[in-house]
Design a protein around this motif. Structure first.
Motif, short mmCIF file in Angstrom:
data_model
loop_
_atom_site.label_atom_id
_atom_site.label_comp_id
_atom_site.label_asym_id
_atom_site.label_seq_id
_atom_site.Cartn_x
_atom_site.Cartn_y
_atom_site.Cartn_z
N LEU A 1 0.83 -1.20 0.00
CA LEU A 1 0.00 0.00 0.00
C LEU A 1 0.86 1.25 0.00
CD1 LEU A 1 -3.07 0.39 -0.01
CD2 LEU A 1 -2.96 0.73 2.46
N TYR A 2 1.94 1.25 0.77
CA TYR A 2 2.83 2.42 0.82
C TYR A 2 3.56 2.62 -0.50
CZ TYR A 2 2.24 3.25 5.82
OH TYR A 2 1.73 3.56 7.04
N LEU A 3 3.94 1.51 -1.15
CA LEU A 3 4.57 1.63 -2.46
C LEU A 3 3.61 2.30 -3.45
CD1 LEU A 3 6.38 -1.81 -2.68
CD2 LEU A 3 7.50 0.42 -2.89
N GLY A 4 2.32 2.02 -3.30
CA GLY A 4 1.33 2.68 -4.14
C GLY A 4 1.15 4.13 -3.79
N TYR A 5 1.02 4.41 -2.50
CA TYR A 5 0.87 5.79 -2.02
C TYR A 5 2.04 6.65 -2.49
CZ TYR A 5 -3.00 5.10 1.33
OH TYR A 5 -4.21 4.88 1.92
N VAL A 6 3.24 6.18 -2.20
CA VAL A 6 4.44 6.96 -2.53
C VAL A 6 4.59 7.09 -4.04
CG1 VAL A 6 6.95 7.04 -2.33
CG2 VAL A 6 5.59 6.29 -0.38
N GLY A 7 4.25 6.02 -4.77
CA GLY A 7 4.39 6.06 -6.22
C GLY A 7 3.56 7.15 -6.88
N LEU A 8 2.40 7.48 -6.31
CA LEU A 8 1.56 8.52 -6.90
C LEU A 8 2.17 9.91 -6.76
CD1 LEU A 8 -2.04 7.33 -5.94
CD2 LEU A 8 -0.97 7.33 -8.20
N ALA A 9 3.15 10.06 -5.87
CA ALA A 9 3.83 11.35 -5.74
C ALA A 9 4.64 11.67 -6.99
CB ALA A 9 4.74 11.36 -4.51
N VAL A 10 5.08 10.64 -7.72
CA VAL A 10 5.92 10.86 -8.91
C VAL A 10 5.15 11.52 -10.05
CG1 VAL A 10 7.36 9.76 -10.66
CG2 VAL A 10 7.52 9.03 -8.27
N PRO A 11 4.02 10.95 -10.53
CA PRO A 11 3.28 11.66 -11.58
C PRO A 11 2.75 13.01 -11.12
CG PRO A 11 2.06 9.73 -10.80
CD PRO A 11 3.43 9.64 -10.24
N PHE A 12 2.42 13.12 -9.83
CA PHE A 12 2.01 14.42 -9.30
C PHE A 12 3.13 15.45 -9.46
CE2 PHE A 12 2.37 17.30 -5.63
CZ PHE A 12 1.23 18.06 -5.79
N ALA A 13 4.34 15.06 -9.10
CA ALA A 13 5.48 15.98 -9.20
C ALA A 13 5.73 16.37 -10.65
CB ALA A 13 6.73 15.33 -8.60
N PHE A 14 5.61 15.41 -11.57
CA PHE A 14 5.78 15.72 -12.99
C PHE A 14 4.69 16.66 -13.49
CE2 PHE A 14 8.88 12.29 -13.29
CZ PHE A 14 9.70 12.73 -14.33
N ALA A 15 3.46 16.43 -13.06
CA ALA A 15 2.35 17.29 -13.50
C ALA A 15 2.56 18.73 -13.04
CB ALA A 15 1.03 16.74 -12.95
N ILE A 16 2.95 18.90 -11.77
CA ILE A 16 3.18 20.25 -11.25
C ILE A 16 4.38 20.89 -11.95
CG2 ILE A 16 3.79 21.58 -9.20
CD1 ILE A 16 0.91 20.55 -9.23
N GLY A 17 5.44 20.11 -12.16
CA GLY A 17 6.61 20.63 -12.86
C GLY A 17 6.27 21.06 -14.28
N ALA A 18 5.47 20.26 -14.98
CA ALA A 18 5.07 20.62 -16.34
C ALA A 18 4.24 21.90 -16.37
CB ALA A 18 4.27 19.46 -16.96
N LEU A 19 3.36 22.07 -15.38
CA LEU A 19 2.55 23.29 -15.31
C LEU A 19 3.42 24.51 -15.03
CD1 LEU A 19 -0.61 22.12 -13.33
CD2 LEU A 19 -0.48 22.74 -15.74
N ILE A 20 4.39 24.37 -14.14
CA ILE A 20 5.29 25.50 -13.84
C ILE A 20 6.03 25.92 -15.10
CG2 ILE A 20 7.34 26.20 -12.54
CD1 ILE A 20 6.38 24.36 -10.27
N LEU A 21 6.45 24.94 -15.89
CA LEU A 21 7.18 25.23 -17.12
C LEU A 21 6.26 25.57 -18.29
CD1 LEU A 21 10.07 22.60 -17.15
CD2 LEU A 21 10.28 25.08 -16.99
N LYS A 22 4.96 25.55 -18.03
CA LYS A 22 3.95 25.83 -19.07
C LYS A 22 4.03 24.85 -20.22
CE LYS A 22 3.76 30.78 -18.01
NZ LYS A 22 3.83 32.16 -18.54
N ARG A 23 4.32 23.61 -19.89
CA ARG A 23 4.36 22.55 -20.88
C ARG A 23 3.20 21.60 -20.61
NH1 ARG A 23 10.69 20.83 -21.04
NH2 ARG A 23 9.80 19.08 -22.20
N VAL A 24 2.09 21.85 -21.28
CA VAL A 24 0.86 21.13 -20.99
C VAL A 24 0.56 20.06 -22.03
CG1 VAL A 24 -0.16 23.03 -19.68
CG2 VAL A 24 -0.48 22.94 -22.16
#
Length: 657
Positions: A174-197
């Motif tokens: 369960l923790y591997l799943g919880y923690v794993g979702l932080a990765v696409p979240f971080a990429f999504a926020i990073g892409a938005l900051i860079l205005k790459r949608v």
């Protein structure tokens, strides 16, 4: 040991803070040395968190009771496997587990082949914020290396309910799943900051997201299996608040996995995808908050304390940060969005899938939080139990099954009714025939029959996809059946892996519907020689036995089983008395076959010759575990399939703003 352990925690705070600052300076000054230094900081965090983890494992395994955590969750006579898995039995250890997994994920990312992608410094910052938070929380409110004032001769020991293989696997998956979702979240926020949608961040995180979803699925299935075998109430899912907390991100992540396919293929649903991954990540923090806050009563919770407040503050911070970034980039997200052309298309079915899954998530969230809401508004806490969840979620999940049945039959962009009906005819016939057979067999319950028939319809749809694809390939290539199936599935593993997952869901659905609608139960007090009749079973009580094993007292009922008039052996439900625990542990006795489980619990006894037994017959429960295994196989098949996505690699200091 105390000094080394605490140094690792404080070093974790210092290194995480430094790496965040180094990334920011590197971005602002366009200086690659700072970015490299931050990357080295992440690697140092991996080392520090692993050192802390190995140290805690050593303390647990060697029974160092001068440490509070070791004394609270282990004892001298505890088997070594459970001494080590006590690592995640309490707050402090589970926080360290989350931290080390997060550090490992971050380390893999920043040293991957995409390390020079302009998104990586931003992704690193988001993950480092999470790492900094967890190290800080351990120092101020959940230190696994805190010392006791008086060293006890023996520890309290591990909760008997946690001394089970399911609890060895459930938390870490369960923790591997919880923690794993932080990765696409971080990429999504990073892409938005860079205005790459565009869909680049989705392609970069596809395997990360599927992996996280795989572990969430495993965690929930194993958790249900553990509850069924260990808790002794006869079921596998009680809609407990903490169970719901792990189910919520699974629902939204499922919606995200389906939705991203539309953005990759058609450039649609960008807003949905950003929103779904943010929501999934926030729900992982919400689940962790519930477990540690004590605001809701749960058999799975770690108890109350200040940790819940810290998680609530961090969750609010990350939510507000996400909302701010999305709001400031919203026009950019909408700018190139492509509308869905017609309501009758595969694109529309995926959008409907999102709506159904999010509606289900909201229903579960509302039911879980209603006691708190009612107490805040009226001053009276009104608990919401399984009847609410079953009545609300049953139609939602039925709609989902029907959608999974029709979606493969609908064409992209613009479908026609004629073509759809041609594709649907045989699966529909299978569903209708199954309903007729159930009625002729005397099966009762209209909603259950509809649910089972719909599941057969869905199952048949996916089998048909394999059959039609194989036939088409055999006709085109003259290959034999086995080679055609192999080549077909290997050519598009994502698609057929998804179909295997759906087949697993269909098998689980049959198990869930049948076990809920057609289970039988008897609660009866019997004396030696008396019988209990239930379904096709006849049980004879032959008395109680008392033995001592590994220092624990065991009281067991001896029951002979006759199944359909034939001797079927014996069964022995138990109560185990542990020296360090006031309440005895219930050990359920289960006799399993392919179609049903005989489930027996020793409830109480007056003497050796008079006991009260809870006996249940649960049909098709085994299918739930088989379906879960099939889901895992399908997910793994999809995970390893497909060619690696090529992405543009540039120097991280040349990113556009």
């Amino acid at each position: 040991m105390y000094l080394i352990g605490n140094i690792t925690l404080y070093l974790g705070i210092a290194i995480a803070a430094y790496a965040i600052i180094a990334n920011i300076i590197g971005i602002k000054k366009q200086n690659n040395k700072w970015i490299e230094s931050a990357r080295g900081g992440v690697l140092s965090l991996v080392f520090v968190s692993l050192l802390a983890s190995f140290l805690l494992l050593y303390l647990l395994g060697s029974s160092q009771f001068q440490f509070e955590y070791v004394a609270a969750y282990t004892s001298l006579n505890l088997p070594m496997v459970y001494k080590l898995t006590a690592f995640w039995a309490g707050n402090a250890g589970s926080l360290l587990l989350w931290t080390v997994l997060l550090c490992i994920y971050a380390g893999i990312l920043v040293y991957s082949k995409e390390k020079r992608n302009p998104l990586m410094p931003y992704v690193s910052i988001i993950l480092l914020l999470n790492i900094l938070f967890f190290f800080t929380v351990m120092v101020i409110g959940g230190n696994p290396f805190a010392m006791t004032e008086v060293v006890p001769a023996d520890g309290k020991g591990l909760n008997p309910m946690l001394q089970h293989p399911g609890m060895v696997l459930h938390p870490i998956t369960l923790y591997l799943g919880y923690v794993g979702l932080a990765v696409p979240f971080a990429f999504a926020i990073g892409a938005l900051i860079l205005k790459r949608v565009d869909a680049e961040w989705i392609k970069l995180t596809r395997r990360w997201t599927i992996t996280a979803w795989l572990f969430l699925t495993l965690g929930n299935i194993i958790g249900g299996w553990w509850a069924y075998l260990e808790l002794g109430w006869g079921g596998y899912w009680a809609w407990d608040p903490v169970e719901n907390a792990s189910f919520l991100p699974w629902l939204t992540a499922s919606a995200f996995l389906h939705s991203v396919m539309i953005q990759e293929r058609k450039g649609m649903l960008k807003t949905w995808n950003i929103s779904l991954i943010i929501l999934s990540y926030i729900l992982t923090l919400f689940g962790t908050f519930l477990v540690r806050s004590g605001v809701l009563t749960s058999v799975h919770a770690f108890g109350s304390g200040p940790l819940g407040t810290y998680f609530l503050i961090f969750m609010a911070f990350m939510m507000l940060l996400s909302i701010y970034i999305v709001t400031t980039r919203y026009q950019l997200i909408k700018k190139d969005s492509i509308p869905i052309e017609t309501y009758f298309s595969k694109e529309s079915s995926f959008l409907l899938n999102n709506l159904i899954l999010v509606t289900g998530a909201f229903a579960v969230f509302w039911g879980s939080m209603y006691p708190l809401i009612s107490e805040a508004v009226t001053g009276t806490k009104i608990n919401v139990g399984p009847p609410y969840f079953n009545s609300v979620m049953a139609p939602i999940l039925l709609l989902l099954i029907l959608l999974m049945a029709v979606c493969p039959l609908i064409a992209w962009q613009k479908a026609t009714v004629e073509r759809f009906m041609k594709n649907a005819i045989w699966p529909l016939i299978a569903g209708i025939v199954s309903a007729i057979i159930l009625i002729l067999m005397g099966v009762k319950g209209a909603f259950a029959i509809i649910g089972l028939a719909s599941t057969v319809f869905m199952f048949a749809t996916h089998v048909q996809e394999f059959v039609q694809g194989t036939r088409a390939r055999m006709k085109a290539t003259k290959e034999n059946v086995l080679k055609a199936v192999y080549k077909l599935t290997r050519k598009n593993q994502r698609r057929y892996g998804g179909y295997i997952v759906h087949i697993g869901i269909a098998i689980i659905a049959i198990g869930v519907i049948a076990s809920h609608a057609y289970s039988e139960e008897v609660l009866k007090t019997v004396e030696t020689g008396e019988n209990i009749k239930i379904g096709n079973y006849d049980l004879t009580f032959n008395g109680l036995t008392e033995v001592t094993k590994n220092g624990n007292g065991i009281v067991a009922a001896d029951l002979e089983i006759v199944y359909k008039g034939k001797d079927a052996g014996s069964i022995h439900p138990e109560k185990i008395f542990y020296a360090n625990w006031e309440e005895p542990s219930t050990e359920v006795a289960i006799k399993t076959n392919f179609t049903e489980d005989l489930y027996v619990v020793l409830s109480s006894w007056e003497n050796r010759d008079k006991v009260t037994l809870q006996v249940k017959v649960n049909p098709f429960v085994t299918w739930i575990w088989i379906g879960g295994i099939i889901m895992v196989i399908g997910t793994a098949f999809a995970l390893i399939g497909g060619k690696p996505t090529s992405t543009r690699v540039t120097d991280p200091l040349r990113q556009g703003r």
